[in-house]
Design a protein around this motif. Sequence first.
Motif, PDB file in Angstrom:
ATOM      1  N   GLY A 193      34.830  22.085  34.596  1.00 32.04           N
ATOM      2  CA  GLY A 193      35.775  22.476  35.637  1.00 32.04           C
ATOM      3  C   GLY A 193      36.741  23.550  35.167  1.00 32.04           C
ATOM      4  O   GLY A 193      37.095  24.459  35.930  1.00 32.04           O
ATOM      5  N   VAL A 194      37.184  23.478  33.915  1.00 31.39           N
ATOM      6  CA  VAL A 194      38.079  24.505  33.374  1.00 31.39           C
ATOM      7  C   VAL A 194      37.390  25.866  33.352  1.00 31.39           C
ATOM      8  O   VAL A 194      37.995  26.891  33.695  1.00 31.39           O
ATOM      9  CB  VAL A 194      38.554  24.102  31.960  1.00 31.39           C
ATOM     10  CG1 VAL A 194      39.266  25.267  31.274  1.00 31.39           C
ATOM     11  CG2 VAL A 194      39.471  22.897  32.035  1.00 31.39           C
ATOM     12  N   ALA A 195      36.125  25.900  32.957  1.00 36.52           N
ATOM     13  CA  ALA A 195      35.384  27.168  32.919  1.00 36.52           C
ATOM     14  C   ALA A 195      35.298  27.790  34.316  1.00 36.52           C
ATOM     15  O   ALA A 195      35.511  29.000  34.488  1.00 36.52           O
ATOM     16  CB  ALA A 195      33.993  26.938  32.349  1.00 36.52           C
ATOM     17  N   LEU A 196      34.998  26.956  35.312  1.00 35.20           N
ATOM     18  CA  LEU A 196      34.921  27.469  36.685  1.00 35.20           C
ATOM     19  C   LEU A 196      36.289  27.920  37.180  1.00 35.20           C
ATOM     20  O   LEU A 196      36.412  28.941  37.867  1.00 35.20           O
ATOM     21  CB  LEU A 196      34.349  26.395  37.603  1.00 35.20           C
ATOM     22  CG  LEU A 196      32.915  25.944  37.296  1.00 35.20           C
ATOM     23  CD1 LEU A 196      32.497  24.814  38.231  1.00 35.20           C
ATOM     24  CD2 LEU A 196      31.943  27.110  37.402  1.00 35.20           C
ATOM     25  N   LEU A 197      37.333  27.155  36.834  1.00 36.88           N
ATOM     26  CA  LEU A 197      38.691  27.521  37.242  1.00 36.88           C
ATOM     27  C   LEU A 197      39.096  28.870  36.645  1.00 36.88           C
ATOM     28  O   LEU A 197      39.671  29.729  37.340  1.00 36.88           O
ATOM     29  CB  LEU A 197      39.673  26.438  36.799  1.00 36.88           C
ATOM     30  CG  LEU A 197      41.164  26.771  36.952  1.00 36.88           C
ATOM     31  CD1 LEU A 197      41.533  26.903  38.419  1.00 36.88           C
ATOM     32  CD2 LEU A 197      42.037  25.728  36.258  1.00 36.88           C
ATOM     33  N   VAL A 198      38.783  29.076  35.395  1.00 39.94           N
ATOM     34  CA  VAL A 198      39.176  30.315  34.719  1.00 39.94           C
ATOM     35  C   VAL A 198      38.462  31.517  35.343  1.00 39.94           C
ATOM     36  O   VAL A 198      39.081  32.567  35.592  1.00 39.94           O
ATOM     37  CB  VAL A 198      38.873  30.217  33.217  1.00 39.94           C
ATOM     38  CG1 VAL A 198      38.969  31.571  32.551  1.00 39.94           C
ATOM     39  CG2 VAL A 198      39.837  29.237  32.550  1.00 39.94           C
ATOM     40  N   ILE A 199      37.177  31.358  35.626  1.00 43.03           N
ATOM     41  CA  ILE A 199      36.427  32.463  36.226  1.00 43.03           C
ATOM     42  C   ILE A 199      36.978  32.803  37.606  1.00 43.03           C
ATOM     43  O   ILE A 199      37.140  33.981  37.971  1.00 43.03           O
ATOM     44  CB  ILE A 199      34.939  32.109  36.290  1.00 43.03           C
ATOM     45  CG1 ILE A 199      34.360  31.997  34.876  1.00 43.03           C
ATOM     46  CG2 ILE A 199      34.165  33.151  37.083  1.00 43.03           C
ATOM     47  CD1 ILE A 199      32.924  31.509  34.835  1.00 43.03           C
ATOM     48  N   TRP A 200      37.279  31.778  38.395  1.00 42.64           N
ATOM     49  CA  TRP A 200      37.817  32.011  39.742  1.00 42.64           C
ATOM     50  C   TRP A 200      39.217  32.622  39.681  1.00 42.64           C
ATOM     51  O   TRP A 200      39.513  33.600  40.382  1.00 42.64           O
ATOM     52  CB  TRP A 200      37.859  30.692  40.510  1.00 42.64           C
ATOM     53  CG  TRP A 200      38.596  30.804  41.807  1.00 42.64           C
ATOM     54  CD1 TRP A 200      38.132  31.287  42.988  1.00 42.64           C
ATOM     55  CD2 TRP A 200      39.977  30.437  42.034  1.00 42.64           C
ATOM     56  NE1 TRP A 200      39.117  31.254  43.953  1.00 42.64           N
ATOM     57  CE2 TRP A 200      40.267  30.729  43.391  1.00 42.64           C
ATOM     58  CE3 TRP A 200      40.978  29.891  41.239  1.00 42.64           C
ATOM     59  CZ2 TRP A 200      41.513  30.490  43.952  1.00 42.64           C
ATOM     60  CZ3 TRP A 200      42.223  29.648  41.795  1.00 42.64           C
ATOM     61  CH2 TRP A 200      42.484  29.946  43.139  1.00 42.64           C
ATOM     62  N   ALA A 201      40.098  32.038  38.884  1.00 43.56           N
ATOM     63  CA  ALA A 201      41.490  32.499  38.831  1.00 43.56           C
ATOM     64  C   ALA A 201      41.597  33.916  38.282  1.00 43.56           C
ATOM     65  O   ALA A 201      42.474  34.691  38.690  1.00 43.56           O
ATOM     66  CB  ALA A 201      42.325  31.541  37.984  1.00 43.56           C
ATOM     67  N   GLU A 202      40.715  34.272  37.367  1.00 44.27           N
ATOM     68  CA  GLU A 202      40.761  35.622  36.800  1.00 44.27           C
ATOM     69  C   GLU A 202      40.526  36.669  37.877  1.00 44.27           C
ATOM     70  O   GLU A 202      41.201  37.712  37.908  1.00 44.27           O
ATOM     71  CB  GLU A 202      39.717  35.748  35.696  1.00 44.27           C
ATOM     72  CG  GLU A 202      39.719  37.100  35.008  1.00 44.27           C
ATOM     73  CD  GLU A 202      38.615  37.200  33.965  1.00 44.27           C
ATOM     74  OE1 GLU A 202      38.896  37.683  32.862  1.00 44.27           O
ATOM     75  OE2 GLU A 202      37.474  36.783  34.269  1.00 44.27           O
ATOM     76  N   LYS A 203      39.587  36.401  38.783  1.00 44.29           N
ATOM     77  CA  LYS A 203      39.324  37.352  39.868  1.00 44.29           C
ATOM     78  C   LYS A 203      40.390  37.265  40.953  1.00 44.29           C
ATOM     79  O   LYS A 203      40.787  38.287  41.511  1.00 44.29           O
ATOM     80  CB  LYS A 203      37.942  37.069  40.460  1.00 44.29           C
ATOM     81  CG  LYS A 203      36.798  37.297  39.491  1.00 44.29           C
ATOM     82  CD  LYS A 203      35.463  36.997  40.144  1.00 44.29           C
ATOM     83  CE  LYS A 203      34.318  37.235  39.175  1.00 44.29           C
ATOM     84  NZ  LYS A 203      33.005  36.918  39.805  1.00 44.29           N
ATOM     85  N   ARG A 204      40.818  36.047  41.228  1.00 47.65           N
ATOM     86  CA  ARG A 204      41.781  35.859  42.327  1.00 47.65           C
ATOM     87  C   ARG A 204      43.139  36.443  41.999  1.00 47.65           C
ATOM     88  O   ARG A 204      43.786  37.091  42.842  1.00 47.65           O
ATOM     89  CB  ARG A 204      41.904  34.356  42.638  1.00 47.65           C
ATOM     90  CG  ARG A 204      42.955  33.999  43.687  1.00 47.65           C
ATOM     91  CD  ARG A 204      42.583  34.572  45.046  1.00 47.65           C
ATOM     92  NE  ARG A 204      43.552  34.196  46.050  1.00 47.65           N
ATOM     93  CZ  ARG A 204      44.726  34.789  46.252  1.00 47.65           C
ATOM     94  NH1 ARG A 204      45.080  35.812  45.476  1.00 47.65           N
ATOM     95  NH2 ARG A 204      45.532  34.384  47.213  1.00 47.65           N
ATOM     96  N   PHE A 205      43.621  36.249  40.788  1.00 45.98           N
ATOM     97  CA  PHE A 205      44.967  36.677  40.406  1.00 45.98           C
ATOM     98  C   PHE A 205      44.963  37.851  39.426  1.00 45.98           C
ATOM     99  O   PHE A 205      46.010  38.206  38.899  1.00 45.98           O
ATOM    100  CB  PHE A 205      45.735  35.510  39.790  1.00 45.98           C
ATOM    101  CG  PHE A 205      45.865  34.326  40.706  1.00 45.98           C
ATOM    102  CD1 PHE A 205      46.751  34.357  41.768  1.00 45.98           C
ATOM    103  CD2 PHE A 205      45.073  33.213  40.530  1.00 45.98           C
ATOM    104  CE1 PHE A 205      46.866  33.269  42.629  1.00 45.98           C
ATOM    105  CE2 PHE A 205      45.188  32.111  41.382  1.00 45.98           C
ATOM    106  CZ  PHE A 205      46.080  32.146  42.438  1.00 45.98           C
ATOM    107  N   ARG A 206      43.788  38.410  39.165  1.00 45.44           N
ATOM    108  CA  ARG A 206      43.654  39.585  38.293  1.00 45.44           C
ATOM    109  C   ARG A 206      44.323  39.338  36.942  1.00 45.44           C
ATOM    110  O   ARG A 206      45.197  40.077  36.508  1.00 45.44           O
ATOM    111  CB  ARG A 206      44.248  40.818  38.980  1.00 45.44           C
ATOM    112  CG  ARG A 206      43.582  41.174  40.291  1.00 45.44           C
ATOM    113  CD  ARG A 206      44.283  42.324  40.972  1.00 45.44           C
ATOM    114  NE  ARG A 206      44.241  43.530  40.159  1.00 45.44           N
ATOM    115  CZ  ARG A 206      44.874  44.660  40.448  1.00 45.44           C
ATOM    116  NH1 ARG A 206      45.618  44.722  41.549  1.00 45.44           N
ATOM    117  NH2 ARG A 206      44.783  45.708  39.668  1.00 45.44           N
ATOM    118  N   LEU A 207      43.882  38.287  36.296  1.00 48.03           N
ATOM    119  CA  LEU A 207      44.441  37.931  34.988  1.00 48.03           C
ATOM    120  C   LEU A 207      43.917  38.893  33.928  1.00 48.03           C
ATOM    121  O   LEU A 207      42.739  39.242  33.921  1.00 48.03           O
ATOM    122  CB  LEU A 207      44.059  36.496  34.625  1.00 48.03           C
ATOM    123  CG  LEU A 207      44.488  35.406  35.615  1.00 48.03           C
ATOM    124  CD1 LEU A 207      44.032  34.044  35.133  1.00 48.03           C
ATOM    125  CD2 LEU A 207      46.001  35.424  35.816  1.00 48.03           C
ATOM    126  N   ALA A 208      44.794  39.312  33.050  1.00 48.56           N
ATOM    127  CA  ALA A 208      44.425  40.217  31.963  1.00 48.56           C
ATOM    128  C   ALA A 208      45.409  40.053  30.821  1.00 48.56           C
ATOM    129  O   ALA A 208      46.359  39.267  30.899  1.00 48.56           O
ATOM    130  CB  ALA A 208      44.402  41.671  32.458  1.00 48.56           C
TER     131      ALA A 208
END
Length: 396
Positions: A193-208
């Motif tokens: 679940g953490v892996a899926l959350l990270v992939i989704w949140a990175e695109k949604r909130f433009r994490l960098a």
Amino acid sequence: MQQPLASIPSPSQGVVHLGPLPLRGYALMIILGVIVAVWLGERRWVARGGAAGTVVDVAVWAVPFGLVGGRLYHVITDYQLYFGKNWHPVGALEVWNGGLGIWGAVAAGTLGAYLGCHRRGISLRAFADAAAPGIALAQAIGRWGNWFNQELYGRPSKLPWAVKIDPAHRPLKTPDVATYHPTFLYESLWCIGVALLVIWAEKRFRLAYGRTFALYVAAYTVGRAWTEWLRVDPAHHILGLRLNDWTALIVFLGAAAYLYFYRDRTEIPEGAVGTPAAEPEPDSESAAAAEPQEPTKEASAEEADPETESLGEKASQEKTREDQEKTREDEAPNGKAPEKPETGEETAADESSESDESAEAEDEPADEAERDDEDADDDDGREKASTGAEPGEAKP
């Protein structure tokens, strides 16, 4: 104690011998986790514009550092297992029997990754962001190594998904209880679940700028806190909490602070994934030879329409015939144009007329010379008849 109607069985042994080679379930899960992490990290790194093969090169540094760091954390925090009453210092090197602390593995693995990134000239933050989901999946797979070793399970449970533990691996306080909470399974599902959350949140909130990795750390520590609360294996306690719970809390606060302070970083910094190698410029001659020539408008039009090409040829032939007829009119002595020959005989007629004219031109000088000789003979005869003397003699 009443046994549950269903449960997850445990392997009878954690090692399988392939001839003289022992294949240990714990080590196999660790290796599979590393493979998945490298594969996913490579795909994400290339998608960011990084060079292929970078993740593999950095993993050569990060994985050994991570294994050593994880083992050191386990030995230090559970030193009584190897340096206590049951003195067994050699057991500290027996990694295949379990005992890798994720906190030490991540910390030392980060140090190894830094060295690898420094050698490649890339940003550690950008690399960590690309590797974060793969690390979570590696943990999800690696946790099944605890299932092979029948270790790190939770409290007694009658749930249908409770794991069955053999008597030799049960806690001393509950030797008659056969089923327990499968905390390895809980943590494995949580990491997925953490892996899926990270992939989704990175695109949604433009994490960098390392924020993707920080989110992975924060999310993992939350799940680790409640699975740690369920576990019954021996551990050090501080103020009523297990040591790993305190570690999870401190790491969570650090990750959350990082996410807050760098909340405005939404773009990957320029040059963070490395500078791609410049392609060599080709020579001018070879470039000109290799570059296809663009056809002209007339050529492209003729190629596109074969009927236009045939009409152009006919027009050219008509113009040639008109020029030939005009030439013959100019050369005619009376100014009249000769009769137009048939279309099929035109070329032959032109050639024959030209040959006749040249022959007549060659015969004209000879005919004029013969006429001059005849006129001279006639004049001599008339002179002899009138004077009675040969030509050239004096008159009497």
